[in-house]
Design a protein around this motif. Structure first.
Motif, mmCIF file in Angstrom:
data_model
loop_
_atom_site.group_PDB
_atom_site.id
_atom_site.type_symbol
_atom_site.label_atom_id
_atom_site.label_comp_id
_atom_site.label_asym_id
_atom_site.label_seq_id
_atom_site.Cartn_x
_atom_site.Cartn_y
_atom_site.Cartn_z
ATOM 1 N N LEU A 88 -2.869 55.074 14.765
ATOM 2 C CA LEU A 88 -3.123 53.869 13.955
ATOM 3 C C LEU A 88 -2.832 54.154 12.488
ATOM 4 N N GLY A 89 -3.262 55.325 12.024
ATOM 5 C CA GLY A 89 -2.996 55.707 10.636
ATOM 6 C C GLY A 89 -1.516 55.836 10.354
ATOM 7 N N ALA A 90 -0.760 56.374 11.298
ATOM 8 C CA ALA A 90 0.692 56.503 11.119
ATOM 9 C C ALA A 90 1.346 55.131 11.024
ATOM 10 N N THR A 91 0.849 54.178 11.793
ATOM 11 C CA THR A 91 1.397 52.820 11.739
ATOM 12 C C THR A 91 1.096 52.177 10.392
ATOM 13 N N VAL A 92 -0.113 52.333 9.927
ATOM 14 C CA VAL A 92 -0.515 51.727 8.644
ATOM 15 C C VAL A 92 0.212 52.395 7.486
ATOM 16 N N LEU A 93 0.305 53.706 7.497
ATOM 17 C CA LEU A 93 0.951 54.419 6.394
ATOM 18 C C LEU A 93 2.443 54.120 6.285
ATOM 19 N N THR A 94 3.074 53.758 7.370
ATOM 20 C CA THR A 94 4.507 53.437 7.334
ATOM 21 C C THR A 94 4.718 51.932 7.180
ATOM 22 N N LEU A 95 3.665 51.229 6.792
ATOM 23 C CA LEU A 95 3.699 49.779 6.569
ATOM 24 C C LEU A 95 4.190 49.025 7.806
ATOM 25 N N GLY A 96 3.828 49.526 8.947
ATOM 26 C CA GLY A 96 4.171 48.850 10.193
ATOM 27 C C GLY A 96 5.471 49.298 10.818
ATOM 28 N N LEU A 97 6.320 49.991 10.074
ATOM 29 C CA LEU A 97 7.599 50.442 10.618
ATOM 30 C C LEU A 97 7.410 51.538 11.662
#
Length: 148
Positions: A88-97
């Motif tokens: 989830l953190g990886a998704t948020v940190l990449t702004l959804g990309l």
């Protein structure tokens, strides 16, 4: 702990009931408190182990095995939870990309959580049946933290 069956005539009905009850009790309490917080299941097994360790070698062995299994399953569930937070953190940190990578991994994580829950359920039932028949049982995937 030996994996060979204990002859039924050496195990009393009371010992078999305690041994089967510890597996069922740990499973039921783990399910009632949600399987992720299965530490409650380990608590049941721990209490039975402390109560029976001086009175029944058979019941204490089953309680110890259930304790180790429930602690192991709790640790595995925590690891899956941490992986979920990381995804989830990886998704948020990449702004959804990052969803292109994390979505398939998230689906694998959900499948792993379902497999863990199913293994928890099936192994606990098998252990209770084996205990009821006066046989020893060793759970698979168990980290043996408590030794007898």
């Amino acid at each position: 702990m030996s994996t060979t069956p204990v002859p039924l005539h050496t195990v009393s009905d009371s010992e078999r009931q305690w041994a089967a009850g510890v597996h069922v009790g740990a499973l039921v309490l783990a399910l009632l408190t949600s399987w992720v917080s299965g530490a409650a299941g380990a608590a049941v097994a721990g209490v039975v182990y402390l109560v029976k360790r001086d009175h029944s070698r058979f019941a204490a062995a089953h309680a110890r095995e259930a304790l180790n299994f429930n602690i192991s399953m709790f640790l595995y569930a925590c690891a899956l939870g941490v992986l979920g937070v990381v995804l989830l953190g990886a998704t948020v940190l990449t702004l959804g990309l990052g969803v292109l990578v994390t979505l398939p991994l998230g689906l694998v994580l959900v499948a792993a959580a379902c497999a863990l829950a199913l293994a928890w359920l099936v192994c606990s039932i098998v252990a209770a049946i084996r205990a009821w028949h006066g046989e020893m049982y060793r759970y698979p995937l168990t980290i043996r933290l408590i030794r007898g």
